[in-house]
Design a protein around this motif. Sequence first.
Motif, PDB file in Angstrom:
ATOM      1  N   VAL A 191       0.847  -1.192   0.000  1.00  0.00           N
ATOM      2  CA  VAL A 191       0.000   0.000   0.000  1.00  0.00           C
ATOM      3  C   VAL A 191       0.881   1.240   0.000  1.00  0.00           C
ATOM      4  O   VAL A 191       1.925   1.271   0.654  1.00  0.00           O
ATOM      5  N   ALA A 192       0.427   2.249  -0.727  1.00  0.00           N
ATOM      6  CA  ALA A 192       1.019   3.583  -0.635  1.00  0.00           C
ATOM      7  C   ALA A 192      -0.038   4.502  -0.049  1.00  0.00           C
ATOM      8  O   ALA A 192      -1.170   4.558  -0.544  1.00  0.00           O
ATOM      9  N   GLY A 193       0.307   5.195   1.027  1.00  0.00           N
ATOM     10  CA  GLY A 193      -0.616   6.127   1.658  1.00  0.00           C
ATOM     11  C   GLY A 193      -0.161   7.557   1.437  1.00  0.00           C
ATOM     12  O   GLY A 193       1.008   7.882   1.652  1.00  0.00           O
ATOM     13  N   LEU A 194      -1.073   8.404   0.992  1.00  0.00           N
ATOM     14  CA  LEU A 194      -0.741   9.799   0.692  1.00  0.00           C
ATOM     15  C   LEU A 194      -1.741  10.719   1.370  1.00  0.00           C
ATOM     16  O   LEU A 194      -2.956  10.475   1.321  1.00  0.00           O
ATOM     17  N   THR A 195      -1.251  11.772   1.997  1.00  0.00           N
ATOM     18  CA  THR A 195      -2.138  12.772   2.575  1.00  0.00           C
ATOM     19  C   THR A 195      -2.047  14.055   1.743  1.00  0.00           C
ATOM     20  O   THR A 195      -1.026  14.332   1.116  1.00  0.00           O
ATOM     21  N   VAL A 196      -3.137  14.815   1.763  1.00  0.00           N
ATOM     22  CA  VAL A 196      -3.174  16.070   1.015  1.00  0.00           C
ATOM     23  C   VAL A 196      -3.823  17.128   1.898  1.00  0.00           C
ATOM     24  O   VAL A 196      -4.783  16.852   2.619  1.00  0.00           O
ATOM     25  N   GLY A 197      -3.255  18.345   1.867  1.00  0.00           N
ATOM     26  CA  GLY A 197      -3.729  19.391   2.759  1.00  0.00           C
ATOM     27  C   GLY A 197      -4.849  20.239   2.224  1.00  0.00           C
ATOM     28  O   GLY A 197      -5.666  20.741   2.989  1.00  0.00           O
ATOM     29  N   SER A 198      -4.909  20.413   0.902  1.00  0.00           N
ATOM     30  CA  SER A 198      -5.927  21.300   0.340  1.00  0.00           C
ATOM     31  C   SER A 198      -6.200  20.914  -1.111  1.00  0.00           C
ATOM     32  O   SER A 198      -5.467  20.124  -1.720  1.00  0.00           O
ATOM     33  N   GLU A 199      -7.242  21.485  -1.662  1.00  0.00           N
ATOM     34  CA  GLU A 199      -7.609  21.216  -3.055  1.00  0.00           C
ATOM     35  C   GLU A 199      -6.518  21.665  -4.018  1.00  0.00           C
ATOM     36  O   GLU A 199      -6.392  21.113  -5.110  1.00  0.00           O
TER      37      GLU A 199
END
Length: 269
Positions: A191-199
């Motif tokens: 699995v690769a997990g990615l977080t994103v802060g804004s659009e």
Amino acid sequence: MYRRDDVAVRQARLAEVVADRIIPQLLRLHTEVLPDAPPVELVVEALAPSSSDISGLAHVVLGSDLEAAARYVLVLRDRGLSMETLFVELLEPAARYLGQLWDQDECDFIDVTLGVARLQKLLAMFNGSHLLPELDTRRTVLMAMTPGDQHSFGANMVLRFLEGAGWDVAPAFDRTAAEIARAVGARWYAVAGLTVGSERSLPALEETIRLIRRESRNQMIAVMVGGPVFAANPALALEVGADGTAMNAPTAVLMAQKLFDEMVLKTAN
């Protein structure tokens, strides 16, 4: 209360009585006594996990009796609910509930971590992947932030919960999309997990996911994403090319296990 083992056993027994005796009697009366009543299918749908079912399971897994928790889920499954429905309507909400208990200081981090780990074990048990112990060595995650994002708190929390549930997690913070892609090409990850802060970061996220899939040593790698933008619109995860999203760090553990189990099933076929 949730630390008392007898509470978990009593809850499981009560659930069994409801499923084995009360519900069948209600369905029989529904058919025999109320011929003009709504179809049984609608009644069964109404028996989907309730908020008390969700909180009940959460308190059971905060105890130490995994078998009682398994019986709890089994009773609900025997209502006729699919494992997919149980994941969406029971296991994932239970993990979210544990996260709320932690946010409200009703449980400490260790309690919640162990509870989420038990929920993960339940999911593996019902999906059958716990029968393949060699898969434990392949329960690996690359955890990264979308290139350009500056805040790593959310990604670090997901990393801590995954490690607490037994995953081998490699952080890849402050990396470019090309560097993240090289990392999944150099080592096999489930699995690769990615977080994103804004659009604003969504285009960068979409490009990173594309590179991950192209360069990954595991050509069936699963990608999960998280962040406020996906909490507001979970369907957006599929639009950017991910396989799933999670509302918070505890639910990310279950999502990773779900994606892992799906990958195992595809590999077996």
